[in-house]
Design a protein around this motif. Structure first.
Motif, mmCIF file in Angstrom:
data_model
loop_
_atom_site.group_PDB
_atom_site.id
_atom_site.type_symbol
_atom_site.label_atom_id
_atom_site.label_comp_id
_atom_site.label_asym_id
_atom_site.label_seq_id
_atom_site.Cartn_x
_atom_site.Cartn_y
_atom_site.Cartn_z
ATOM 1 N N ALA A 110 49.201 34.821 34.144
ATOM 2 C CA ALA A 110 47.772 34.900 33.841
ATOM 3 C C ALA A 110 46.988 34.389 35.047
ATOM 4 O O ALA A 110 47.499 33.612 35.861
ATOM 5 C CB ALA A 110 47.429 34.070 32.599
ATOM 6 N N ARG A 111 45.752 34.846 35.125
ATOM 7 C CA ARG A 111 44.864 34.331 36.155
ATOM 8 C C ARG A 111 44.243 33.038 35.648
ATOM 9 O O ARG A 111 43.554 33.021 34.624
ATOM 10 C CB ARG A 111 43.784 35.366 36.492
ATOM 11 N N VAL A 112 44.517 31.947 36.339
ATOM 12 C CA VAL A 112 44.042 30.622 35.923
ATOM 13 C C VAL A 112 43.325 29.980 37.101
ATOM 14 O O VAL A 112 43.935 29.721 38.138
ATOM 15 C CB VAL A 112 45.215 29.729 35.459
ATOM 16 N N ASP A 156 42.534 43.431 40.128
ATOM 17 C CA ASP A 156 41.209 42.936 39.725
ATOM 18 C C ASP A 156 41.173 42.572 38.247
ATOM 19 O O ASP A 156 41.983 43.043 37.441
ATOM 20 C CB ASP A 156 40.141 44.008 40.004
ATOM 21 N N GLY A 157 40.188 41.739 37.901
ATOM 22 C CA GLY A 157 39.872 41.469 36.510
ATOM 23 C C GLY A 157 40.741 40.420 35.849
ATOM 24 O O GLY A 157 41.601 39.796 36.465
ATOM 25 N N ARG A 158 40.469 40.248 34.547
ATOM 26 C CA ARG A 158 41.214 39.281 33.745
ATOM 27 C C ARG A 158 42.653 39.772 33.614
ATOM 28 O O ARG A 158 42.918 40.958 33.512
ATOM 29 C CB ARG A 158 40.563 39.159 32.363
ATOM 30 N N LEU A 159 43.582 38.838 33.574
ATOM 31 C CA LEU A 159 44.983 39.227 33.585
ATOM 32 C C LEU A 159 45.788 38.311 32.686
ATOM 33 O O LEU A 159 45.700 37.076 32.784
ATOM 34 C CB LEU A 159 45.505 39.175 35.018
ATOM 35 N N ALA A 160 46.561 38.904 31.772
ATOM 36 C CA ALA A 160 47.499 38.166 30.920
ATOM 37 C C ALA A 160 48.672 39.101 30.654
ATOM 38 O O ALA A 160 48.537 40.090 29.940
ATOM 39 C CB ALA A 160 46.851 37.731 29.616
#
Length: 404
Positions: A110-112, A156-160
């Motif tokens: 995830a992007r944290v 790009d963008g939110r990632l999970a």
């Protein structure tokens, strides 16, 4: 007499238990819980090798020495049997997989805080422990972590994302679930990652099922020396040595059985191990696993007949079971209550039950004993080293009818 603050055993979830019943996280037998709540380490307390231990949910038992770790695996299994008032005629030595031996795992990414975190989750939390080292994964799997982190950072963008890793005969198979890839640049980044790291396959699931983006050659796994097609995400025993220990027990126990029904057979882990002297029926509900087993049986010319059958909805009946000299079953964690009930009513001389859940196994074992079987041998297996997850192989033998 043991002091009330001395740790006397390790509970099923990994806590140490004092003589007076208090649960103490991170404690080993022989440790002493002091009056101020501190823990004085004893002879069985080990220094955890991994910096993430205590936070990462992948391991719960790195504080135990080897002797205690083996004892934990053994106790989990034998206590499950004794909970149903079942005692094996023979308890075999426990097998424990070594460090750095896990050949499959699911990580999370995830992007944290503007960067990519990738690893296992914290115990009891959805937070990801950003992996800097791992003492359970095969080094070939861990070697991809930094490359995965860099590749995902370019998107790009939110990632999970869930990241499935598995070692195959062609190399590492990578599956990414929950990731949407749009546009030429993002697609090229994924393909560059696969090529540069020499992946066996790169699979993407964007919500419509797994699709292979990169697969230079058909991906296979070796099961008892037979190359079997490996569908994305298919079940594979966690370690090669653990699989070998379970298969060797089955081969030894069923030696001389000319016909074997392998139930919940998956890709054919046990079917191919037993085939040769024995003719094996491999029954499996998952269509992709069934077709993989069928294809491998055809190409190898092993005497394995693959049957597509949901054994929860349509278990083998007593008259079908009675055609076999032996039955092997390796069900999911929930066990196989209905199928076991029918096996208990059958005349099958030998039943090998492989399980990844001592609780459901014990329930099913009680049904077999009630049906006239005795637990002849039991072998605990700890494939998930430093984890509370335990597996086993067991042999049940039908007792002769009582003389009238």
């Amino acid at each position: 007499m043991t002091d009330s603050g001395t740790i006397v055993r390790v509970a099923a979830r990994g806590d140490g238990v004092t003589g007076d019943g208090r649960h103490v996280p991170g404690a080993a037998p022989g440790d002493v819980l002091e009056a101020d709540g501190s823990l004085r380490h004893g002879p069985h307390h080990a220094e955890a090798p991994c910096r993430h231990f205590g936070k990462c949910g992948g391991c719960q038992l790195q504080h135990l020495d080897e002797e205690t770790l083996v004892g934990f695996v053994t106790d989990r299994v034998i206590n499950a049997a004794r909970g149903q008032e079942i005692e094996p005629s023979e308890l075999l030595p426990s097998h424990l997989s070594p460090p750095f031996s896990r050949r499959r795992a699911t990580l999370h990414a995830a992007r944290v805080g503007g960067r990519i975190a990738i690893g296992f989750r914290e115990g009891g939390s959805h937070r990801i422990v950003d992996m800097a080292e791992c003492h359970v994964l095969d080094p070939r799997l861990f070697a991809l972590v930094d490359s995965l982190r860099r590749m995902l950072a370019r998107l790009d963008g939110r990632l999970a994302v869930d990241v499935d890793l598995a070692l195959t005969e062609q190399g590492v198979d990578v599956g990414l679930k929950g990731l949407t890839v749009e546009g030429l640049a993002a697609t090229e980044a994924m393909l560059d990652f696969a090529r540069d790291n020499g992946l066996a396959r790169l699979v993407l699931d964007q919500g419509y099922g797994p699709e292979a983006m990169w697969e230079p050659n058909p991906v296979t796994v070796s099961l008892a020396g037979t190359s079997v097609p490996y569908p994305p995400g298919a079940f594979l025993q966690a370690t090669a040595d653990g699989e070998a220990a379970l298969a060797e027990a089955a081969r030894e126990w069923l030696d001389g059985s000319e016909t074997v029904a392998d139930l919940f057979s998956g890709l054919g882990t046990f079917a191919f191990a037993l085939a040769g002297p024995a003719k094996v029926l491999a029954a499996e509900a998952a269509r992709d696993a069934h077709l993989a087993c069928k294809a491998a049986a055809g190409s190898s010319r092993k005497p394995v007949h693959s049957l597509h059958r949901d054994l929860f909805r349509n278990p083998l009946q007593v008259d079908e079971l009675n055609r076999f000299a032996a039955v092997l079953l390796d069900p999911p964690r929930a066990g196989a209550k209905e199928q076991v009930s029918l096996i208990a009513q059958s005349k099958v001389p030998r039943v090998v039950y492989v399980s990844c859940n001592p609780s459901s196994w014990a329930r099913d074992a009680a049904a077999l004993v009630e049906g006239g079987y005795e637990l002849a041998e039991l072998r605990p297996v700890g494939q998930f080293r430093w984890s509370t997850h335990v597996e086993m192989a067991s042999l049940f033998v039908k007792k002769p009818p009582a003389a009238t």
